[in-house]
Design a protein around this motif. Structure first.
Motif, PDB file in Angstrom:
ATOM      1  N   VAL A 247     -16.713  17.264 -33.191  1.00 58.13           N
ATOM      2  CA  VAL A 247     -17.022  16.298 -34.252  1.00 58.13           C
ATOM      3  C   VAL A 247     -18.431  16.464 -34.809  1.00 58.13           C
ATOM      4  N   ASN A 248     -19.318  17.056 -34.007  1.00 61.76           N
ATOM      5  CA  ASN A 248     -20.694  17.216 -34.480  1.00 61.76           C
ATOM      6  C   ASN A 248     -20.893  18.498 -35.276  1.00 61.76           C
TER       7      ASN A 248
ATOM      8  N   GLU B  95     -16.302  19.916 -37.984  1.00 58.72           N
ATOM      9  CA  GLU B  95     -15.337  19.117 -38.732  1.00 58.72           C
ATOM     10  C   GLU B  95     -15.879  18.741 -40.104  1.00 58.72           C
ATOM     11  N   ALA B  96     -16.799  19.554 -40.591  1.00 59.61           N
ATOM     12  CA  ALA B  96     -17.265  19.439 -41.974  1.00 59.61           C
ATOM     13  C   ALA B  96     -17.804  18.051 -42.325  1.00 59.61           C
ATOM     14  N   GLY B  97     -18.301  17.350 -41.294  1.00 59.55           N
ATOM     15  CA  GLY B  97     -18.873  16.034 -41.576  1.00 59.55           C
ATOM     16  C   GLY B  97     -17.822  14.948 -41.718  1.00 59.55           C
ATOM     17  N   ALA B  98     -16.669  15.136 -41.082  1.00 56.39           N
ATOM     18  CA  ALA B  98     -15.585  14.153 -41.223  1.00 56.39           C
ATOM     19  C   ALA B  98     -15.994  12.777 -40.698  1.00 56.39           C
TER      20      ALA B  98
ATOM     21  N   GLU C 287     -19.174  11.561 -40.490  1.00 56.64           N
ATOM     22  CA  GLU C 287     -20.175  11.008 -41.411  1.00 56.64           C
ATOM     23  C   GLU C 287     -19.497  10.545 -42.697  1.00 56.64           C
ATOM     24  N   ALA C 288     -18.456  11.225 -43.116  1.00 58.93           N
ATOM     25  CA  ALA C 288     -17.756  10.821 -44.338  1.00 58.93           C
ATOM     26  C   ALA C 288     -17.148   9.428 -44.200  1.00 58.93           C
TER      27      ALA C 288
ATOM     28  N   GLY D 173     -18.880   7.154 -42.754  1.00 57.01           N
ATOM     29  CA  GLY D 173     -20.053   6.289 -42.737  1.00 57.01           C
ATOM     30  C   GLY D 173     -20.794   6.203 -41.416  1.00 57.01           C
TER      31      GLY D 173
ATOM     32  N   LYS E 146     -22.819   7.955 -37.991  1.00 56.57           N
ATOM     33  CA  LYS E 146     -23.607   9.071 -37.463  1.00 56.57           C
ATOM     34  C   LYS E 146     -23.000   9.559 -36.155  1.00 56.57           C
ATOM     35  N   VAL E 147     -23.046  10.859 -35.956  1.00 57.79           N
ATOM     36  CA  VAL E 147     -22.777  11.417 -34.635  1.00 57.79           C
ATOM     37  C   VAL E 147     -24.118  11.482 -33.908  1.00 57.79           C
TER      38      VAL E 147
ATOM     39  N   GLU F  64     -25.937   8.454 -43.434  1.00 55.53           N
ATOM     40  CA  GLU F  64     -24.547   8.616 -43.004  1.00 55.53           C
ATOM     41  C   GLU F  64     -23.673   7.535 -43.657  1.00 55.53           C
TER      42      GLU F  64
ATOM     43  N   HIS G   4     -16.202  25.291 -42.212  1.00 56.66           N
ATOM     44  CA  HIS G   4     -15.786  24.090 -41.464  1.00 56.66           C
ATOM     45  C   HIS G   4     -16.993  23.235 -41.089  1.00 56.66           C
TER      46      HIS G   4
ATOM     47  N   VAL H 134     -20.847  21.236 -42.319  1.00 54.71           N
ATOM     48  CA  VAL H 134     -21.518  20.552 -43.427  1.00 54.71           C
ATOM     49  C   VAL H 134     -22.508  21.517 -44.076  1.00 54.71           C
TER      50      VAL H 134
END
Lengths: 360, 360, 360, 360
Positions: free
Chosen positions: B87-88, B91-94, B96-97, B99, B101-102, D96, D147, D149
């Motif tokens: 996830v960090n 996953e292309a910022g999924a 964060e998308a 809303g 933060k990881v 985020e 894949h 960001v």
């Protein structure tokens, strides 16, 4: 018991399953880089008559809408859609979840006058060029429009959620309004096959590819297990669209599942054949409904029909036929939707006829 | 040409395809309300030994992560994960998308000291209870923590992205830290089958269901065409989770596609059988690699192995075997990943052996 | 040239400036932890008669709405508001930018019948209990509501964007509907002072605090330079609300700027005094408009009046008086808004009278 | 009791309050369309030597960062920042929350070698061109970067959160890297005035305007009650930026509050004068600290100093002087921050000296 509940009650066309089985153990790269995806894209480009099209295979319609719309809009923009549009009502706020407002056009007033019942029916669920233009003019004339969500693109479904259809000139008029305001025009083709093969349709896939800036060819409801092909006909996909797809959780690891299916659908015209079959079944369905004296709430030229039934009659019907509840206009009556699909059989229609006539 | 690139290069286990074919023309309700989904859920509940589990079938892993994580977090919270967690990074910022933060835990320092090479390898990619606790303590001691993203849950993958595994006591220690801070613990089981059947595994599905608050059982990489089963073992799914799934475009219209597959995977232990097969193949793979004098960058107890190759050797290998590029530690060498799967055959291993030994 | 354009054309009440000057060089902690914020909160608690209220000072109304609404909604929920509500129209999509849909109630049909012109005027821009209940019932009766955005709270402004007012019994009826569906009720009080002091108002601050779950007391439009006091009257602020405020960029480093202002506004009844003054000026304004034969588009009981003018007359008016363009009902006429405020003077009214009468 | 806790413990410079009072009752249009905003913009354009600059006044720093960053990034992009950057740590996930990842550069390794203590100190909290380039190269070389960001812009603060400063050549090197990758460079100037007037600064406002693509001139911490001026020096503001500002709840109705303040700050060099004063006070502060034998944790060339104190000494200090807790390196010691500001007086420094020397 037969089902006319929706066009996604059965699995996939047998040719699709067969291809999945044949290709099953061939190792292929993931994420849509396999040869089946490539082949399917080529066939779609040919079918759309747009050799420069960029094509992406996504899993479902809500997903396709959210990914396409959020990738085309700037932060301060929203998507214009009919009040009854799928993105405005039945996608659980998927567009808003990406930060964008759906700018809902009020239900069309076209044909509201007495004696225009037919026009009213044909207008149901549609965006109309004149009304769209009025909305856009009104927006830019509003002294406070900088405090409002800017219209950033136009969404419509074809056929609509009510099974109604756009004519080519209607769509061209909408596209012209869009061009005037610099708005991309996006067609949600969840049931596109059924629209293209309607007897009232005067558009081909290549017309759609010419008129729209982006559209998707629905697979889920037209013979596939899942899958929608998003087409940017002028090679106009937003930059790094694949990453956007991934970010929305819409990039299938085994992209082959989609590639194989669309390759099958676009081999030997299968997609249109499936559309034609559903339309033929729908025409027979309408005949049965008329013959049985049913009241149409909305008689559409595609695969969905809406009828008004007395509740007692509905109760009897439902012993043999599954239909989809639409709404309850008053005590004692119900509107239901009956849909045919690529998989509807004559036998199923016969069951329906008997259930309605009470001979069952 | 054979492929050890990943565990998703082939289609589905034949039993899955067979079931899809058998059930294909039976009409069923959409959106996961079909009997196959119901049956699959029952079987998973039994396999997890948690009769109250709530289960949802989603299409892919990134999607599952984004839906689960965003549904569990409050707006001011983030998800704690290893720096290298999927996830960090991938996953292309999924997240964060949606809303959030990881909150990345720095790469583990466990075993950094000289002479602890083994511990270091075993720690790769993992969250460690002690380090997690240190992070959480530090957060709440920070005078400015109200201006910071609150840790709201803990994410980890099992096996990890490096193929490493948690032991039961390690996981229980993490779960205890989580309970102390009121944080749900979430296991990403994209490759769970390969973890459960590892020779070093001391955990069963029911251990995982007991220890974690939510997890998903990966189908895509363990024999399915697509699909992940999200399990809330204590009946603790967030309210209206189905609507959240829909909103993320993750609700399949033909939910049967997932139901049928998981029903097959959880019939007669197929899921674990597939895991066992991949592990056996991985053990043989490791033997071949050792026999051929390969340098392990990371020798894992699951289905992924990472080796360091001279570029010249890699070039030769790639004539017969597809491997996955991992990183380039220096000029002249490359680290590649080799993965086995439910579909790896002895013949494929033989091709690899010959390619490495140069007898090909 | 005088201005009736809006109620935010002038700075702050002199007492506020004076306090800012007096306290200017006293060092105080930041982020709302200063003694002025504390004192202001105490005074507001007293004025609202709710000793347990939690109070936060934010800078502006759009911000307050976005922070409050997004903190109260779950991901699958939207906020119910009037079609014409500020959050639906004039906040540039601030709510959607937080991921939530505004569920717009169609414009009220109350008083649509012939002869009910007065009721129609009084209903303008308002949420009505009966219509709200109809909407909520319809939602839960819809067979597809799990695919739709759940109503998660109700938003209304008091006075509304049209200057109309709720009566206590109307508000209690709305609150009862809300309680029946478990929905928090949120009052946007951008112009609350002008509502409370309207001659038609039958509610006090403590009524509002009793009936609503959260509301904000508008400072910007009622005498402050900036600032809105968000009140959770039952100590029911969402957990870590301060962090949510910070996340939205709504936490002022020099929180004292807001504390000092609200402390002044709630000292010796200043807030209500300012409200009373604007209302007195509005009553005189209405008299002048009537006397000058103006056509009211909407004659409100608060500080905003909407009149229909011939364009030629408007042109003359605008040589001496700034008014706010509202809309253009037809060629030749314009609707303008005239607003009084805490700072409107009799001299300014006199200029308006002369401009209208043509004696200027 | 005196306070060195932060640079926002006092109100505004008296000249600002005076202007607010003078202009208070003049009616002006809202939302930044008043003549003071216009005048302030002109003065800032002159000070920056960029006549084409587009300038927007926002209320606070977190807000400015979220608005600027989210308006510049595409959906698939994140903002690159130092691990310790304000946007990464102390803004409660504001970035985020707009859907974008902060791509944190690991803490600089510059000067990690023995004997480079000075370089290490000077590097603290900064982005370094070489490390930035390494990160960007690594990203594009990663086979999986689609894949991940995408880096979409670079953020840095000047002075940094540790009071350290960039030299002109350092910044130009960063800008060159940015240009090479097409990334806008954004300077967070919350304390810009203190950076510009540092004895070690070799940059003017016009250098910054030339090198950066966007920056903000911090008012809140440099003499204003609130307010930050966002500058797009090449007239390169994103389209409809005002609407974006509104959407984030960052558009002040009484924009005059910001216009008047910045007009005052940029009249007769006040902004730089305030910076100079804080720097002079900081130099005297450092002298006192050295004289009193304090251990610097970080001795910065701007207005913030970080010292390591025995807890017993800190306890005594805090009877007379408020300092800001930074961290606790071990039992028995504490690191505190002492900040001067535009409002620090010699008398306050004297109190500090006495408190440290124990003569108080």
């Amino acid at each position: 018991m037969v089902s006319f509940e929706s066009d996604y009650t059965k699995g996939a066309h047998p040719k699709i399953l067969q291809r999945l089985a044949e290709s099953n153990l061939v190792p292929m790269p993931g994420y849509g880089l396999d040869p089946y995806c490539e082949s399917a894209k080529e066939k779609i480009r040919a079918a759309c008559n747009c050799p420069e099209a960029e094509i992406y295979f996504l899993v479902g319609g809500t997903q396709a809408n959210a990914v396409v719309i959020s990738s085309l809009l700037r932060g301060y923009e929203g998507v214009v859609a009919a009040q009854t549009g799928h993105v405005n009502v039945h996608e659980a706020g998927a567009i808003e979840a990406t930060g964008h407002k759906v700018l809902a056009l009020p239900e069309s007033q076209m044909g509201q006058d007495a004696g225009e019942q037919v026009l009213l029916q044909k207008s149901k669920g549609k965006v109309h060029a004149r009304e769209l233009e009025g909305f856009l003019q009104g927006f830019y004339q509003d002294a406070n429009h900088e405090h409002m969500v800017f219209p950033g693109m136009v969404y419509f479904s074809h056929p609509t959620e009510y099974g109604t259809l756009y004519q080519k000139d209607e769509l061209e008029a909408i596209a012209e309004v869009c061009r005037g305001y610099g708005l991309p025009l996006y067609l949600d083709g969840a049931r596109l096959g059924y629209g293209l093969m309607s007897r009232e349709s005067d558009m081909s896939l290549s017309d759609i590819a010419r008129i729209c800036d982006v559209f998707y060819i629905g697979g889920t409801k037209v013979g596939a297990l899942c899958g929608e092909a998003v087409v940017f006909p002028k090679g106009n996909a937003p930059k790094h669209f694949l990453t956007t797809v991934k970010q929305h959780g819409a990039l299938l690891a085994k992209g082959r599942l989609l590639g194989v299916q669309f390759d099958a659908l676009f081999t030997e015209n299968l997609y249109l054949e499936l559309g034609r079959h559903a339309i033929e079944m729908a025409e027979q369905l309408k005949e049965i409904l008329r013959e049985q004296g049913c009241t149409f709430y909305l008689e559409s030229p595609t695969n969905q029909q809406f009828i008004l039934l007395e509740d007692s009659k509905l109760e009897k019907l439902e012993k043999h036929v599954a239909a989809s509840f639409w709404e309850k206009p008053d005590e004692g009556h119900t509107i239901v939707r009956l849909a045919t699909s690529w998989a509807t059989s004559k036998e199923e229609l016969e069951v329906l006829r008997e259930a309605l006539s009470g001979t069952h």
